[in-house]
Design a protein around this motif. Structure first.
Motif, PDB file in Angstrom:
ATOM      1  N   LYS A   2      -1.876   6.555  -4.975  1.00 45.07           N
ATOM      2  CA  LYS A   2      -1.151   5.009  -3.963  1.00 45.07           C
ATOM      3  C   LYS A   2      -0.949   4.261  -5.495  1.00 45.07           C
ATOM      4  O   LYS A   2      -2.005   4.229  -6.723  1.00 45.07           O
ATOM      5  CB  LYS A   2      -1.965   4.075  -3.327  1.00 45.07           C
ATOM      6  N   LYS A  51       8.214  13.144   5.745  1.00 48.89           N
ATOM      7  CA  LYS A  51       7.720  14.252   4.599  1.00 48.89           C
ATOM      8  C   LYS A  51       8.128  12.603   3.418  1.00 48.89           C
ATOM      9  O   LYS A  51       6.901  12.230   2.954  1.00 48.89           O
ATOM     10  CB  LYS A  51       7.478  15.204   4.494  1.00 48.89           C
ATOM     11  N   ALA A  54       6.620   9.397   4.527  1.00 45.77           N
ATOM     12  CA  ALA A  54       5.626   8.877   4.174  1.00 45.77           C
ATOM     13  C   ALA A  54       4.971   9.359   2.479  1.00 45.77           C
ATOM     14  O   ALA A  54       4.158   8.077   2.271  1.00 45.77           O
ATOM     15  CB  ALA A  54       4.928  10.199   4.197  1.00 45.77           C
ATOM     16  N   TRP A  55       5.836   9.893   1.504  1.00 47.07           N
ATOM     17  CA  TRP A  55       5.449   9.678   0.573  1.00 47.07           C
ATOM     18  C   TRP A  55       5.900   8.697   0.039  1.00 47.07           C
ATOM     19  O   TRP A  55       4.893   7.774  -0.675  1.00 47.07           O
ATOM     20  CB  TRP A  55       6.224  10.926  -0.447  1.00 47.07           C
ATOM     21  N   SER A  57       5.707   5.513   1.655  1.00 46.36           N
ATOM     22  CA  SER A  57       4.775   4.804   2.021  1.00 46.36           C
ATOM     23  C   SER A  57       3.482   4.392   1.159  1.00 46.36           C
ATOM     24  O   SER A  57       2.599   3.911   0.457  1.00 46.36           O
ATOM     25  CB  SER A  57       4.348   4.435   3.135  1.00 46.36           C
ATOM     26  N   GLN A  58       3.034   5.933   0.770  1.00 43.95           N
ATOM     27  CA  GLN A  58       1.750   6.121   0.036  1.00 43.95           C
ATOM     28  C   GLN A  58       2.161   5.339  -1.704  1.00 43.95           C
ATOM     29  O   GLN A  58       1.235   5.259  -2.560  1.00 43.95           O
ATOM     30  CB  GLN A  58       1.803   8.097  -0.338  1.00 43.95           C
ATOM     31  N   LEU A  59       3.135   5.144  -2.076  1.00 45.33           N
ATOM     32  CA  LEU A  59       3.592   5.085  -3.239  1.00 45.33           C
ATOM     33  C   LEU A  59       3.596   3.347  -3.124  1.00 45.33           C
ATOM     34  O   LEU A  59       4.330   2.808  -4.393  1.00 45.33           O
ATOM     35  CB  LEU A  59       4.906   5.251  -3.784  1.00 45.33           C
ATOM     36  N   ASN A  60       3.736   2.972  -2.008  1.00 44.63           N
ATOM     37  CA  ASN A  60       3.697   1.510  -2.077  1.00 44.63           C
ATOM     38  C   ASN A  60       5.074   1.476  -1.810  1.00 44.63           C
ATOM     39  O   ASN A  60       5.763  -0.181  -2.968  1.00 44.63           O
ATOM     40  CB  ASN A  60       2.876   0.536  -2.866  1.00 44.63           C
TER      41      ASN A  60
END
Length: 340
Positions: A2, A51, A54-55, A57-60
């Protein structure tokens, strides 16, 4: 992982603001990447959009913010301060000629952005080399001006020993020991290759892409992945026929101006273009084969825009090479997100 939007300096390479360009215009590079992400969003079943989302989202980040970050990084590669040439007599090392802005040679880093499809293997052992004035098969006034202005000038080698007359040297950056070494992949170099500009065999742009892609695999940093996407220069015919002249700048300005007016990013054509490329094996990390495919496509189209300023000749070429550039980025994104 994140994180927020990331800005970093890698291997001494600094990006700084500029509105000039000497490849697809910087704005066009950014649009191609954003359009590739938009295409994936509109075609989630045939791409790795899930994918990618989703990436983000992981990076905000939202997907749109991630697309902008990737596109901006592709834009920034033309501004790298990683290549200095030093005067044969003075030893003064600079990153651009004083006349460069007027002729769209804004930074010498642009000489790493070619893949010569008019020649066979180069001195480094590459199947296709990069810019090499001595090996050009098409050239024009800007190529000649650069070779005349820079005759005998050498690539900055830090404190490696090359100097101007009487030992004069104002090294700014070890371009041979860092930049050239980074892009020297599966090949060989020696410094004598780079002690006279008019004979320099620059490494091809697919090596630039491979270097930064490997750094992305190691870091999972989206900005670094964006650097890879500057390789859409391979869909700019002047970069595979290899010349800084022959309507080079005018064609790139035209693409920027008519990108939307002539619908150069038509997604139906992107779908067709995707079929041209051989999808990369998810278990392999060498992306150069697909980059070279893009180069071969632009080379097959290139004679027209090198020799004609006709609007409809440019439309016909643009409606091929821009969808292929977007498609190439889609393939690269599909491959990248499964490496996360």
């Amino acid at each position: 992982m994140k994180t927020n939007v990331i800005s970093l300096l890698v291997a001494g390479t600094i990006a700084c603001a500029s509105q000039q360009a000497n490849a697809f215009s910087q704005e066009t590079h950014k649009r191609i990447v954003i359009d590739a992400v938009n295409y994936m969003q509109q075609n989630p079943s045939s791409t790795e959009y899930a994918k990618l989302s989703a990436w983000a989202s992981q990076l905000n980040l939202s997907v749109a913010q991630l697309a902008n970050l990737l596109g901006q990084a592709a834009y920034d590669v033309d501004d790298f301060e990683d290549t200095f040439f030093c005067g044969a007599i003075t030893g003064s090392c600079v990153q651009a000629p004083i006349w460069g802005a007027a002729e769209s040679i804004v930074k010498y880093t642009s000489y790493w952005h070619f893949q010569n499809h008019t020649q066979g293997p180069d001195q480094h052992g590459n199947d296709f080399g990069g810019y090499n004035y001595q090996k050009l098969t098409v050239w024009g006034d800007i190529d000649n001006l650069a070779a005349t202005w820079l005759k005998g000038d050498y690539l900055d080698d830090g404190r490696g020993g090359e100097t101007g007359w009487f030992g004069s040297d104002s090294s700014k950056y070890n371009s041979y020991g860092i930049t050239e070494a980074n892009y020297r992949i599966d090949g060989h170099s020696h410094y004598n290759m780079y002690d006279d500009f008019e004979e320099m065999p620059f490494q091809p742009i697919d090596h630039l892409g491979q270097y930064w892609y490997q750094k992305f695999i190691e870091s999972k940093n989206p900005q670094i992945l964006g650097f890879v996407f500057h390789t859409t220069d391979l869909l700019q015919p002047h970069h595979t026929w290899v010349t800084s002249a022959l309507n080079h700048s005018g064609w790139e300005s035209w693409v920027k101006d008519y990108y939307d007016k002539e619908q150069l990013n038509d997604f139906s054509k992107v779908t067709q273009a995707l079929e041209y490329y051989s999808a990369l094996d998810a278990n392999q990390q060498d992306i150069r084969p697909i980059l070279t495919q893009g180069g071969a496509l632009s080379y097959s189209q290139g004679g027209i825009v090198l020799n004609s300023k006709d609007h409809y000749d440019r439309v016909n070429t643009g409606q091929v090479v821009i969808p292929h550039a977007i498609a190439m980025v889609v393939h690269l994104l599909n491959h990248a997100v499964v490496q996360l």
